[in-house]
Design a protein around this motif. Structure first.
Motif, PDB file in Angstrom:
ATOM      1  N   SER A 116      -4.521   9.668 -10.770  1.00 18.09           N
ATOM      2  CA  SER A 116      -4.537   8.434  -9.981  1.00 18.09           C
ATOM      3  C   SER A 116      -3.553   7.407 -10.546  1.00 18.09           C
ATOM      4  O   SER A 116      -3.680   6.963 -11.691  1.00 18.09           O
ATOM      5  N   CYS A 145      -3.290   4.359  -9.622  1.00 14.67           N
ATOM      6  CA  CYS A 145      -3.950   3.050  -9.787  1.00 14.67           C
ATOM      7  C   CYS A 145      -4.700   2.991 -11.123  1.00 14.67           C
ATOM      8  O   CYS A 145      -4.738   1.954 -11.789  1.00 14.67           O
ATOM      9  N   ARG A 161      -2.197   2.535 -14.060  1.00 18.86           N
ATOM     10  CA  ARG A 161      -1.782   1.140 -14.327  1.00 18.86           C
ATOM     11  C   ARG A 161      -2.722   0.494 -15.352  1.00 18.86           C
ATOM     12  O   ARG A 161      -2.282  -0.207 -16.259  1.00 18.86           O
ATOM     13  N   LEU A 193     -11.502  13.230  -7.869  1.00 21.58           N
ATOM     14  CA  LEU A 193     -11.246  12.849  -6.476  1.00 21.58           C
ATOM     15  C   LEU A 193     -11.135  14.080  -5.574  1.00 21.58           C
ATOM     16  O   LEU A 193     -11.487  14.020  -4.400  1.00 21.58           O
ATOM     17  N   GLN A 244     -15.823  10.496  -5.694  1.00 16.07           N
ATOM     18  CA  GLN A 244     -15.729   9.073  -5.330  1.00 16.07           C
ATOM     19  C   GLN A 244     -16.687   8.708  -4.191  1.00 16.07           C
ATOM     20  O   GLN A 244     -16.932   7.539  -3.930  1.00 16.07           O
ATOM     21  N   PHE A 245     -17.218   9.736  -3.498  1.00  9.88           N
ATOM     22  CA  PHE A 245     -18.129   9.461  -2.380  1.00  9.88           C
ATOM     23  C   PHE A 245     -19.598   9.546  -2.798  1.00  9.88           C
ATOM     24  O   PHE A 245     -20.485   9.384  -1.966  1.00  9.88           O
ATOM     25  N   GLY A 276     -15.075   3.407  -2.575  1.00 10.94           N
ATOM     26  CA  GLY A 276     -14.913   4.760  -3.100  1.00 10.94           C
ATOM     27  C   GLY A 276     -13.539   5.078  -3.663  1.00 10.94           C
ATOM     28  O   GLY A 276     -13.022   6.179  -3.464  1.00 10.94           O
ATOM     29  N   TYR A 277     -12.958   4.129  -4.375  1.00 14.80           N
ATOM     30  CA  TYR A 277     -11.669   4.376  -5.020  1.00 14.80           C
ATOM     31  C   TYR A 277     -11.776   4.119  -6.523  1.00 14.80           C
ATOM     32  O   TYR A 277     -12.535   3.242  -6.956  1.00 14.80           O
ATOM     33  N   VAL A 278     -10.977   4.852  -7.285  1.00 13.67           N
ATOM     34  CA  VAL A 278     -10.775   4.507  -8.693  1.00 13.67           C
ATOM     35  C   VAL A 278      -9.494   3.673  -8.770  1.00 13.67           C
ATOM     36  O   VAL A 278      -8.640   3.792  -7.882  1.00 13.67           O
ATOM     37  N   PRO A 279      -9.356   2.836  -9.795  1.00 11.86           N
ATOM     38  CA  PRO A 279     -10.212   2.688 -10.963  1.00 11.86           C
ATOM     39  C   PRO A 279     -11.346   1.674 -10.749  1.00 11.86           C
ATOM     40  O   PRO A 279     -11.272   0.814  -9.874  1.00 11.86           O
ATOM     41  N   ASP A 282     -10.581  -2.152  -8.148  1.00 17.04           N
ATOM     42  CA  ASP A 282      -9.247  -2.530  -7.660  1.00 17.04           C
ATOM     43  C   ASP A 282      -8.369  -2.897  -8.862  1.00 17.04           C
ATOM     44  O   ASP A 282      -8.657  -3.838  -9.604  1.00 17.04           O
ATOM     45  N   SER A 283      -7.300  -2.130  -9.000  1.00 18.39           N
ATOM     46  CA  SER A 283      -6.463  -2.285 -10.196  1.00 18.39           C
ATOM     47  C   SER A 283      -5.868  -3.686 -10.323  1.00 18.39           C
ATOM     48  O   SER A 283      -5.679  -4.185 -11.432  1.00 18.39           O
ATOM     49  N   PHE A 284      -5.572  -4.315  -9.180  1.00 16.26           N
ATOM     50  CA  PHE A 284      -4.973  -5.648  -9.251  1.00 16.26           C
ATOM     51  C   PHE A 284      -5.984  -6.642  -9.844  1.00 16.26           C
ATOM     52  O   PHE A 284      -5.669  -7.428 -10.734  1.00 16.26           O
ATOM     53  N   CYS A 330       1.456  -1.942  -5.027  1.00 15.88           N
ATOM     54  CA  CYS A 330       0.007  -1.938  -4.799  1.00 15.88           C
ATOM     55  C   CYS A 330      -0.346  -1.986  -3.314  1.00 15.88           C
ATOM     56  O   CYS A 330      -1.323  -1.367  -2.890  1.00 15.88           O
ATOM     57  N   GLN A 389       1.667   2.493  -2.532  1.00 12.57           N
ATOM     58  CA  GLN A 389       0.557   3.401  -2.890  1.00 12.57           C
ATOM     59  C   GLN A 389      -0.458   3.634  -1.759  1.00 12.57           C
ATOM     60  O   GLN A 389      -0.869   4.776  -1.533  1.00 12.57           O
ATOM     61  N   LEU A 447      -4.612   9.613  -1.287  1.00  7.03           N
ATOM     62  CA  LEU A 447      -5.270  10.867  -0.898  1.00  7.03           C
ATOM     63  C   LEU A 447      -5.916  10.799   0.490  1.00  7.03           C
ATOM     64  O   LEU A 447      -5.702  11.678   1.336  1.00  7.03           O
TER      65      LEU A 447
HETATM   66  N1  LIG Z   1      -6.070  -1.146  -4.140  1.00  9.49           N
HETATM   67  C1  LIG Z   1      -6.790  -0.189  -4.920  1.00  9.49           C
HETATM   68  C2  LIG Z   1      -6.483   1.213  -4.428  1.00  9.49           C
HETATM   69  C3  LIG Z   1      -7.286   2.258  -5.143  1.00  9.49           C
HETATM   70  C4  LIG Z   1      -6.928   3.667  -4.701  1.00  9.49           C
HETATM   71  O1  LIG Z   1      -6.330   3.885  -3.658  1.00  9.49           O
HETATM   72  N2  LIG Z   1      -7.294   4.644  -5.562  1.00  9.49           N
HETATM   73  C5  LIG Z   1      -7.026   6.015  -5.250  1.00  9.49           C
HETATM   74  C6  LIG Z   1      -6.431   6.741  -6.457  1.00  9.49           C
HETATM   75  S1  LIG Z   1      -4.884   5.979  -6.951  1.00  9.49           S
HETATM   76  C7  LIG Z   1      -8.322   6.723  -4.890  1.00  9.49           C
HETATM   77  O2  LIG Z   1      -9.327   6.519  -5.534  1.00  9.49           O
HETATM   78  N3  LIG Z   1      -8.295   7.569  -3.849  1.00  9.49           N
HETATM   79  C8  LIG Z   1      -9.454   8.312  -3.439  1.00  9.49           C
HETATM   80  C9  LIG Z   1      -9.431   8.664  -1.995  1.00  9.49           C
HETATM   81  O3  LIG Z   1      -8.425   8.425  -1.310  1.00  9.49           O
HETATM   82  O4  LIG Z   1     -10.452   9.215  -1.520  1.00  9.49           O
HETATM   83  C10 LIG Z   1      -6.394  -0.342  -6.403  1.00  9.49           C
HETATM   84  O5  LIG Z   1      -5.303  -0.827  -6.671  1.00  9.49           O
HETATM   85  O6  LIG Z   1      -7.194  -0.012  -7.286  1.00  9.49           O
END
Ligand SMILES: N[C@@H](CCC(=O)N[C@@H](CS)C(=O)NCC(=O)O)C(=O)O
Length: 218
Positions: free
Chosen positions: A16, A18, A21, A40, A45-46, A57-60, A71-73, A107, A111, A116
């Motif tokens: 990932s 994100c 970062r 993932l 994540q779900f 449902g996203y990392v980190p 949210d990485s930001f 961001c 990305q 995914l």
């Molecule tokens: N804006 C969010 C985006 C997070 C994001 O898109 N994470 C991706 C990995 S880089 C993820 O968890 N994807 C899982 C998916 O699409 O199901 C951030 O910057 O943290």
């Protein structure tokens, strides 16, 4: 390492960008953390437990004691305020804005278009053959803008000779562009040069996907 610092937990996935970062930010700030892998590809994540931490449902996700931030930001801004040394945003207002702009191009305008979930949707609704060209198109569009944006500002790193926020967002995106989406970096000389400079820094090397505990063995 102060006790306070050891309580940090990072929910991450090796590949990932994100998460990458934030791994760089934690390394640069010298903060120890517990690495919690979220697979993932297996859809972890779900899971209801993970979605309690981050409903989208996203990392980190970063857990600092009672504080949960996804949210990485947002995580970056939190770390910058709570652990200000070394600063990862410059005090000069124009340079700070430039860092935020470059980071946000990655961001918000690159990305998310290669995430995914988006590639899966395109693969299913359009065609599996369209996923990589779609991602590549949007990455290259963003890289072209970044080349123009950084032309008069880049030094050894994106906005001069010190590592700042923009670098933390650029390194993972360049890495993903090269390794996952076959972007031809010959078209992006500034980003290529920056990528080389990042590869020489220990804090960036340790954060690389292949060096994470959940990376598949070669
Ligand atoms: N804006 C969010 C985006 C997070 C994001 O898109 N994470 C991706 C990995 S880089 C993820 O968890 N994807 C899982 C998916 O699409 O199901 C951030 O910057 O943290």
């Amino acid at each position: 390492m102060a006790l306070e610092e050891k309580k940090l937990k990072l929910y991450s996935y090796w590949r990932s960008s994100c998460s990458y970062r934030i791994r760089i930010a934690l390394n640069l700030k010298g903060l120890e953390y517990q690495y919690i892998p979220v697979n993932l590809l297996k859809g972890e994540q779900f899971s209801p437990e993970f979605q309690k931490l981050n409903p989208i449902g996203y990392v980190p996700v970063l857990v600092d004691g009672d504080i949960i931030i996804s949210d990485s930001f947002a995580i970056f801004m939190y770390l910058e305020e709570k652990y200000p040394q070394p600063p990862l945003l410059p005090s000069d207002l124009q340079k700070k804005a430039l860092n935020i702009q470059a980071a946000n191009i990655v961001c918000s305008s690159i990305q998310p278009l290669q995430n995914l979930a988006v590639l899966k949707y395109i693969g299913e609704k359009v065609s599996p053959d369209d996923t990589i060209p779609w991602a590549k198109f949007h990455i290259e569009k963003g890289f072209e803008a970044l080349e123009k944006l950084l032309k008069d500002h880049a030094g050894r790193y994106a906005t001069g000779d010190e590592v700042f926020m923009a670098d933390l967002f650029l390194a993972p995106q360049i890495d993903a562009g090269i390794k996952r989406f076959n972007v031809d970096m010959a078209k992006f000389p500034i980003l290529s040069r920056l990528n080389k400079a990042y590869s020489e820094l220990e804090q960036f090397q340790n954060a690389m996907p292949s060096n994470q505990p959940d990376a598949p063995s070669a």
